[in-house]
Design a protein around this motif. Structure first.
Motif, PDB file in Angstrom:
ATOM      1  N   ALA A 165      69.658  -1.589 136.941  1.00  0.00           N
ATOM      2  CA  ALA A 165      68.640  -2.199 136.087  1.00  0.00           C
ATOM      3  C   ALA A 165      68.910  -3.689 135.889  1.00  0.00           C
ATOM      4  CB  ALA A 165      68.583  -1.479 134.740  1.00  0.00           C
ATOM      5  N   ALA A 166      70.172  -4.051 135.683  1.00  0.00           N
ATOM      6  CA  ALA A 166      70.511  -5.459 135.482  1.00  0.00           C
ATOM      7  C   ALA A 166      70.240  -6.279 136.738  1.00  0.00           C
ATOM      8  CB  ALA A 166      71.973  -5.582 135.062  1.00  0.00           C
ATOM      9  N   ALA A 167      70.596  -5.734 137.902  1.00  0.00           N
ATOM     10  CA  ALA A 167      70.340  -6.456 139.154  1.00  0.00           C
ATOM     11  C   ALA A 167      68.846  -6.576 139.418  1.00  0.00           C
ATOM     12  CB  ALA A 167      71.033  -5.743 140.316  1.00  0.00           C
ATOM     13  N   ALA A 168      68.093  -5.518 139.103  1.00  0.00           N
ATOM     14  CA  ALA A 168      66.639  -5.564 139.290  1.00  0.00           C
ATOM     15  C   ALA A 168      66.003  -6.572 138.347  1.00  0.00           C
ATOM     16  CB  ALA A 168      66.046  -4.177 139.083  1.00  0.00           C
ATOM     17  N   ALA A 169      66.507  -6.673 137.119  1.00  0.00           N
ATOM     18  CA  ALA A 169      65.990  -7.656 136.168  1.00  0.00           C
ATOM     19  C   ALA A 169      66.248  -9.076 136.661  1.00  0.00           C
ATOM     20  CB  ALA A 169      66.624  -7.444 134.799  1.00  0.00           C
ATOM     21  N   ALA A 170      67.390  -9.280 137.317  1.00  0.00           N
ATOM     22  CA  ALA A 170      67.715 -10.615 137.836  1.00  0.00           C
ATOM     23  C   ALA A 170      66.766 -11.041 138.953  1.00  0.00           C
ATOM     24  CB  ALA A 170      69.160 -10.634 138.335  1.00  0.00           C
TER      25      ALA A 170
END
Length: 476
Positions: A165-170
């Protein structure tokens, strides 16, 4: 926006010590983020934006507090209405006894198209874009605890949805598409399994929070979501949470999966369209109650999904180019490894949907569909056809324990995922966690990337109309 997480040691303010015993319990669980009518969502509450019929955006808040927080859109204060009153998820008759569910309040309010800024309780919310050009696709995100199948939910390397989720948000998407299966913690962690020891389980909010709302919080902050319903959200499993918290339409008593007698209603939701601009749209359909084994001619589910096809067909007439979003793939392969011989065999698309849709249309989807986005099979896959079938992508690789039986670089001669489909190009990644991105390059053209846990590109594909081709046949 933030979401529910495990409680941290904190000094409890005096006003909270005066809460009722029930509210104090909620606070101990990290749920009491909104205790007064004027308070915003607390640090443990969940807030996100869901996109529904005709692209309508709805701000939604799930809180352990007593009242809904205020919503501000373009400096205009809007009251949030109660979607579901503060309550626990009731146990279904005949359901095995599990832990008591915490009581939460679910609130919502519309965000008008063209809005520039939205805040709930002073905290920013993402606003919808009329023509989203950067899209994240994820699926099958929860941590499996079912019987003796116990994923190591306590190990971020074994259950990496928060990292995904964090990588996708980035990536800074304009839209997030989840292709279904959010909730997997159905049973208690087996004794002696340290990897999932202490995990919440059952169908109440605690298990939903651990599986989805807490690890997904950074991606909730990044963009609005389109949410497809998976088989894990049918009425005999986590359907109660689906209707309370995720479905984009108004909540309806009797369609909430609480009472098994109403499952013939609760197990189905009508398809809807989400405009993407420039002649394109998503068509989202609910496949929660299908069967991979197929349907007998007299099975009422066969007639129900045939009826859904007709609604899909009517929606498709609104746009020149359609992208289907449904949990179960029609045009993809999965693989099984025989436990005794080790031999790997392929299986094709969902037999129940192929039966039902095929009763209406031998092509299974209207010809204006150029792409189908699905999950269910726990891997990433792309299939493109020499026949008139739309490109199929499977993105069921974002958190749940992955499939390990390998797919071939190309299917055996004559092998097809659906009757009449002729495979032209195929690509896959088996055994890796990540997410998929779509960047629009034309009216019916996209650049698709397959990305790993840290957002690094592992494969890329070019989509034009119904056709697609990827740089690599297999990601290693």
């Amino acid at each position: 926006m933030t979401s529910l997480s495990l409680p941290l040691p904190v000094r409890v303010p005096a006003p909270l010590r005066r809460l009722s015993r029930a509210a104090s319990l909620a606070a101990a669980l990290g749920l009491a983020g909104c205790a007064t009518p004027v308070a915003g969502p607390g640090p443990q509450d969940t807030a996100f934006v869901v996109i529904g019929e005709d692209g309508a955006a709805t701000a939604r808040v799930i809180t352990g507090g007593a009242a809904c927080p205020p919503l501000t859109v373009d400096n205009r204060s809007l009251p949030m209405r109660v979607r579901v009153p503060r309550s626990s998820v009731p146990a279904r008759p005949g359901q095995a006894a599990g832990p008591a569910s915490a009581a939460v309040l679910t609130c919502e309010a519309p965000i008008a198209a063209g809005s520039a800024v939205a805040r709930v309780g002073g905290r920013p919310l993402p606003v919808p874009r009329a023509q989203p050009g950067r899209i994240v696709v994820i699926g099958d995100t929860g941590c499996r605890i079912k019987g003796e199948q116990a994923q190591a939910c306590n190990d971020p390397a074994r259950f990496p949805f928060a990292r995904v989720a964090a990588a996708a948000a980035a990536f800074k998407p304009d839209l997030v598409i989840h292709v279904g299966d959010y909730h997997y913690r159905e049973d208690p962690c087996p004794a002696g399994q340290a990897g999932c020891a202490g995990s919440p389980y059952g169908y109440g909010f605690e298990a939903w929070a651990a599986d989805f709302f807490t690890p997904g919080r950074t991606l909730f902050e990044a963009a609005p979501w389109v949410l497809a319903r998976g088989n894990h959200e049918n009425c005999t499993r986590a359907g109660q949470g689906w209707w309370r918290w995720l479905d984009p339409r108004p909540f309806q008593a009797g369609r909430d999966c609480d009472v098994p007698a109403n499952d013939a209603v609760g197990d189905y939701g009508d398809p809807y369209a989400v405009p993407l601009g420039n002649g394109a749209q998503l068509v989202v359909f609910d496949t929660a109650n299908t069967s991979w084994k197929g349907f007998a001619a007299t099975d009422p589910r066969r007639a129900a999904y045939a009826g859904q096809y007709r609604k899909i067909e009517a929606l498709a007439r609104r746009a020149r180019y359609n992208i289907g979003v449904g949990h179960h793939p029609l045009f993809a392969f999965g693989a099984r490894r025989d436990a005794n011989s080790g031999e790997v065999s392929l299986f094709g698309g969902d037999a129940g949907l192929l039966d039902a849709f095929g009763d209406v249309d031998p092509g299974y989807l209207p010809p204006s569909f150029g792409m189908l986005l699905s999950g269910h099979v726990h891997l990433w896959e792309q299939v493109s056809f020499a026949s008139g079938h739309p490109t199929q992508f499977v993105a069921g690789f974002s958190g749940t324990a992955e499939d390990t039986a390998p797919l071939p670089a190309a299917p055996p001669p004559g092998r097809a995922p659906a009757p009449g489909a002729i495979v032209e190009h195929m690509s896959s990644w088996v055994g890796g966690f990540g997410f998929m991105t779509m960047e629009r390059t034309g009216a019916d053209a996209w650049r698709v990337s397959v990305r790993d846990l840290d957002g690094r590109e592992r494969n890329s594909c070019k989509v034009e109309g119904r056709k697609s081709v990827c740089a690599l046949a297999q990601v290693r």
